[in-house]
Write a protein that holds these residues in place. Structure first.
Motif, PDB file in Angstrom:
ATOM      1  N   LYS A  13       0.944  -1.311   0.184  1.00  0.00           N
ATOM      2  CA  LYS A  13      -0.032   0.357   0.172  1.00  0.00           C
ATOM      3  C   LYS A  13       0.993   1.095  -0.034  1.00  0.00           C
ATOM      4  CE  LYS A  13      -3.651   0.303   2.687  1.00  0.00           C
ATOM      5  NZ  LYS A  13      -4.285  -0.197   4.324  1.00  0.00           N
ATOM      6  N   CYS A  14       1.792   1.164   0.602  1.00  0.00           N
ATOM      7  CA  CYS A  14       2.874   2.156   0.476  1.00  0.00           C
ATOM      8  C   CYS A  14       3.444   2.681  -0.622  1.00  0.00           C
ATOM      9  CB  CYS A  14       3.838   2.226   1.808  1.00  0.00           C
ATOM     10  SG  CYS A  14       3.547   2.677   3.533  1.00  0.00           S
ATOM     11  N   TYR A  15       3.591   1.283  -1.593  1.00  0.00           N
ATOM     12  CA  TYR A  15       4.620   1.441  -3.002  1.00  0.00           C
ATOM     13  C   TYR A  15       3.089   2.009  -3.866  1.00  0.00           C
ATOM     14  CZ  TYR A  15       8.827  -0.914  -1.594  1.00  0.00           C
ATOM     15  OH  TYR A  15       9.390  -1.761  -0.555  1.00  0.00           O
ATOM     16  N   ALA A  16       2.134   1.224  -3.740  1.00  0.00           N
ATOM     17  CA  ALA A  16       0.942   2.055  -4.404  1.00  0.00           C
ATOM     18  C   ALA A  16       0.434   3.653  -4.004  1.00  0.00           C
ATOM     19  CB  ALA A  16      -0.608   1.622  -3.640  1.00  0.00           C
ATOM     20  N   TRP A  17       0.560   4.025  -2.445  1.00  0.00           N
ATOM     21  CA  TRP A  17       0.505   5.471  -2.573  1.00  0.00           C
ATOM     22  C   TRP A  17       1.468   6.221  -3.370  1.00  0.00           C
ATOM     23  CZ3 TRP A  17       3.238   9.431  -0.650  1.00  0.00           C
ATOM     24  CH2 TRP A  17       1.949  10.831  -0.228  1.00  0.00           C
ATOM     25  N   MET A  18       2.994   6.237  -3.371  1.00  0.00           N
ATOM     26  CA  MET A  18       4.005   6.648  -3.427  1.00  0.00           C
ATOM     27  C   MET A  18       3.446   7.317  -4.974  1.00  0.00           C
ATOM     28  SD  MET A  18       6.744   4.970  -0.893  1.00  0.00           S
ATOM     29  CE  MET A  18       8.199   6.092  -1.224  1.00  0.00           C
ATOM     30  N   TYR A  19       4.062   5.921  -5.880  1.00  0.00           N
ATOM     31  CA  TYR A  19       3.334   6.088  -7.218  1.00  0.00           C
ATOM     32  C   TYR A  19       2.710   6.257  -7.874  1.00  0.00           C
ATOM     33  CZ  TYR A  19       3.162   3.983 -11.872  1.00  0.00           C
ATOM     34  OH  TYR A  19       3.338   4.012 -13.646  1.00  0.00           O
ATOM     35  N   GLY A  20       1.238   6.197  -6.981  1.00  0.00           N
ATOM     36  CA  GLY A  20       0.484   6.710  -7.217  1.00  0.00           C
ATOM     37  C   GLY A  20       0.100   8.640  -7.033  1.00  0.00           C
ATOM     38  N   GLN A  21       0.652   9.021  -6.187  1.00  0.00           N
ATOM     39  CA  GLN A  21       0.767  10.331  -6.253  1.00  0.00           C
ATOM     40  C   GLN A  21       1.951  11.026  -6.703  1.00  0.00           C
ATOM     41  OE1 GLN A  21       3.543  12.789  -4.213  1.00  0.00           O
ATOM     42  NE2 GLN A  21       4.745  10.835  -4.455  1.00  0.00           N
ATOM     43  N   GLU A  22       3.168  10.671  -7.736  1.00  0.00           N
ATOM     44  CA  GLU A  22       4.168  10.893  -8.372  1.00  0.00           C
ATOM     45  C   GLU A  22       3.486  10.896  -9.662  1.00  0.00           C
ATOM     46  OE1 GLU A  22       8.032   9.303  -9.977  1.00  0.00           O
ATOM     47  OE2 GLU A  22       7.350   8.827  -8.204  1.00  0.00           O
TER      48      GLU A  22
END
Length: 797
Positions: free
Chosen positions: A109-118
């Motif tokens: 989920k951390c990776y998903a948010w980091m990629y999504g916001q970028e």
């Protein structure tokens, strides 16, 4: 300024809950290697829309610093919505999995948010991919999240972490300011400032330094002080003070306390072995039987935060008190406090042992901090290294476990039998012992057995034979891990033990390659000892390189304060051991101790030799000399050892009935003579200052007993162009002698004598190994030793 934290570290630290249960732990390095293979296999099967190993980073402005969260996603899949793939290898039965591990899911989920916001996404998919390592069966868990929900969740995670990072930043500012104003706590002794400078320059040049530092050179403060200064200059982030024995850690502990008294702010932790610090009678991390293991992770962060914000030194006592208060495991609490410490005082194992080393600092995915290694009593690291990087298995253990598991796992029974048959083949080729060139067939059988045991352990938590399987599984895992390290510096041999058991051993004769690899975990290492001679021998075998430095620290003690006597008419050679030699040695003891009342230690090659001389001395001289005799017995426990030493420190009144052999009435003016074994617990690491010990008599050259491994060492180095006898026998033996002799003169005010009772010390082979402070000595005989010792004391008294 910035604080970096990995995604994995962030979620594992904040979201861990539940129990400690070491019964479920497998060999980490084996599982890690297999996990990497599974990752590569799955990633290669994916199409062009799959992007493997995508580096992600997020930076948050926290005022005085930036908090940087970073990590590498296993895969990003171009789909609608875009998916983050998190791959995990396991030996578990996937059909029994109802949901993904919460920490694994949080990481994704951390990776998903980091990629999504970028990339400006509105929603993201999380794909959890579990793969059975043995069968390669795959199971997926998929979730879709709105970015607004991920943002709220991720933000709460960072807010929770902020209290830790804020405290860390405030602490580091306080620490650095205190280091900058810190000065050396004593007037420099002769040569000590140069030693401090050598250590600091070694750190600046990112090299290794090997120091031969005689007693009194102040090696602890002379290494700790410049290392702390280097941390203050940003040349390193953390110091590891590594020792072989508890007493050395105590000295280092006091040194850091001394610097704190001078204004230093520097957090230190002393790591204590699990078996010693465990509150339970049996150290088994089982939540069903240990209240400190049950729910440990639910309470541990509160315990950590209290220590972190209220203390600067996490001693064993502080850790135990806090663990009791929060009802958490004291061993695990100590390990966790190492993350919040600037200095870690611990055993060699925590850096060098392939199974015990601190993966939180040195493992895959650990941070990029720069470490300093200060390695005390470094001469001990050679034999410890040989043992840590060697492995062995007994044929009989396979048969025993085969019978144990027969009714529970027929497949495991069959695989154990296959291993046993391969060992039987090797046994038929072996006499008493033999070097083996090839064991591939046996290793292949082990490689089939190991995952079978792993699978059983994963899926049979309540099996009545689980404990036996787990213990043997660890042995096999260690053997296979060491097998992967085999190179020309190993010798593989088989041996039939005296009890009839058949051994297969992977023996790391020269551990330099393995130790060097571990030393590369530091930006700089300083290895020091009072007995690191010949220094090139230790430099070569402890992983030193040509460009690394060596220093012979100057002794500050006046050589006139030590009487060094070499006997030319007595020996401990096997071929000359007789009643006559034992009588001569007993006479040497009598002639020496009768010249002045005080405390003496006599060191012998073995307990048998000791007993022969002790009986003669007791019968002929003890009453005449007004002597009380203490005898080091075999298998002394910690309380008995402490009682033995207390007598030398002038603390009577302890119960010594089991270890003190007294045949005389002890008068007010009397001598105390300890009969000890050379290389044993009383010949190294004890600190008897002033009048606690005024003399040491050392019988023999300390040569290790001839045995299979010593002969293998000898042959190995002879084949490599070195003097095999020196490497296998003379150098290790002389180190024992130097250690025993070093018990006498401990401070600049001490006066004492050392007598070497073996004519071999007069030969060139041994004379060239004498330290510089042994340049002055007298050659004596049985009839002259008394008068020479008397003259030495008269000159001083």
């Amino acid at each position: 300024m910035e604080i970096k934290v990995s995604v994995r570290g962030l979620v594992e630290f904040l979201l861990r809950t539940g129990d400690i249960d070491n019964r479920k732990k497998s060999a980490p390095d084996d599982a890690m290697a297999e996990g990497s293979r599974i990752h590569r296999m799955i990633q290669k099967k994916m199409g062009s829309s799959y992007h493997a190993e995508v580096m992600l980073r997020y930076r948050r402005d926290c005022g005085e610093y930036d908090l940087v969260v970073e990590g590498r996603a296993d895969g990003i899949i171009d789909s609608d919505p875009v998916a983050v793939d998190e791959i995990k290898g396991t030996y578990r039965d996937l059909s029994r999995m109802k949901e993904p591990n919460p920490v694994h899911l949080a990481q994704a989920k951390c990776y998903a948010w980091m990629y999504g916001q970028e990339h400006g996404k509105e929603r993201m998919e999380v794909s959890m991919t579990y793969c059975n390592i043995e069968t390669e069966e795959i199971r997926y868990f998929k979730f879709v999240y709105e970015m607004s929900d991920l943002e709220e969740w991720f933000d709460s995670l960072l807010q929770e972490y902020r209290k830790w990072s804020d405290a860390d930043i405030a602490w580091k500012k306080l620490r650095q300011d205190s280091i900058h104003s810190l000065s050396f706590p004593f007037p420099y002794r002769e040569g000590q400032k140069e030693l401090v400078t050598h250590v600091y320059h070694t750190i600046c040049h990112s090299r290794k330094l090997f120091i031969e530092a005689p007693t009194g050179a102040g090696k602890t403060i002379s290494t700790v002080f410049p290392a702390v200064k280097a941390v203050g200059e940003g040349k390193a982030d953390r110091i590891f003070y590594l020792t072989a024995k508890t007493i050395a850690r105590t000295v280092a502990d006091r040194t850091f306390d001394l610097l704190r008294e001078r204004g230093l702010h520097f957090k230190t932790v002393v790591l204590t072995a699990r078996d010693k610090i465990c509150f339970m009678e049996e150290s088994e991390c089982n939540p069903d039987s240990c209240p400190y293991a049950k729910g440990h992770f639910d309470r541990i962060n509160d315990a950590i935060f209290e220590l972190m914000t209220t203390k600067e030194h996490y001693s064993r006592e502080e850790i135990e008190a806090c663990a009791q208060k929060y009802k958490v495991c004291p061993f695990e609490l100590g390990l966790d406090m190492s993350l919040f410490s600037d200095g870690i005082l611990c055993d060699y194992n925590y850096v060098f042992d392939p199974h015990v080393y601190l993966r939180r600092f040195f493992g895959e995915g650990a941070g990029r901090e720069q470490y300093l290694f200060l390695i005390d009593e470094a001469h001990n690291l050679l034999e410890r290294g040989r043992e840590m990087y060697s492995a062995q298995l007994y044929k009989e253990d396979f048969l025993t476990l085969k019978k144990t598991v027969k009714a529970f796992s027929p497949r495991m029974e069959k695989l154990l039998d296959k291993c046993n048959r391969e060992l039987l083949f090797l046994k038929r080729e072996c006499g008493d012992w033999c070097i083996v060139e090839e064991i591939d067939a046996f290793v292949q059988a082990l490689l089939r057995l190991s995952p079978c045991m792993e699978d059983y352990l994963e899926n049979h938590d309540d099996s009545p034979v689980r404990r036996e399987i787990l213990d043997f599984y660890f042995e096999i895992s260690h053997f296979l891990q060491i097998y992967e390290l085999l190179d020309q510096k190993y010798v593989v041999y088989t041996k039939l033990d005296e009890d009839g058991r058949f051994l297969l051993r992977l023996f790391n004769v020269d551990p330099s390659t393995n130790l060097k690899e571990c030393l590369q975990r530091s930006v700089s290492s300083v290895l020091f000892s009072a007995t690191l001679l010949p220094i090139q021998y230790y430099k070569k075998l402890l992983g030193g390189e040509a460009e690394d430095y060596e220093v012979y620290a100057k002794s500050v003690f006046s050589p006139e304060k030590k009487g060094l006597f070499l006997a030319e008419d007595v020996t401990s050679r096997y071929t000359r051991r007789s009643d006559r030699e034992y009588d001569k040695i007993a006479n040497y003891i009598h002639q020496t101790v009768s010249q002045r009342h005080g405390n003496y230690m006599v060191f012998f090659p073995s307990h048998v030799f000791l007993q022969q001389v002790y009986e003669r001395y007791l019968r002929c001289y003890a009453v005449k000399d007004d002597t009380e005799c203490l005898v080091q017995t075999e298998h002394m426990d910690e309380a008995e050892r402490e009682a033995f030493l207390q007598r030398f420190e002038g603390n009577p009144g302890m119960d010594l009935s089991d270890i003190i052999h007294m045949e005389i009435e002890v008068e007010e003016e009397s001598s105390l003579v300890g009969f000890c074994v050379l290389g044993g617990i009383f010949s190294e690491g004890i600190d008897l200052k002033e009048d606690s010990l005024i003399g040491a008599l050392i019988v023999g050259t300390g040569l290790p007993q001839v045995c299979t491994e010593r002969e293998i060492i000898r042959g190995y180095f002879e084949e490599n162009g070195e003097n095999g006898f020196d490497y296998a026998y003379r150098y290790p033996g002389m180190n024992k002698v130097l250690q025993a002799a070093g018990r006498v003169i401990r401070t600049a005010d001490d006066v004492g004598i050392v007598a070497l009772l073996d004519d071999r010390f007069l030969t060139p082979g041994y004379r060239r190994l004498f330290p510089r402070e042994w340049e002055q000595f007298e050659v004596v005989r049985g009839e002259s030793i008394g008068s020479r010792v008397e003259k030495f004391w008269n000159d001083w008294l």
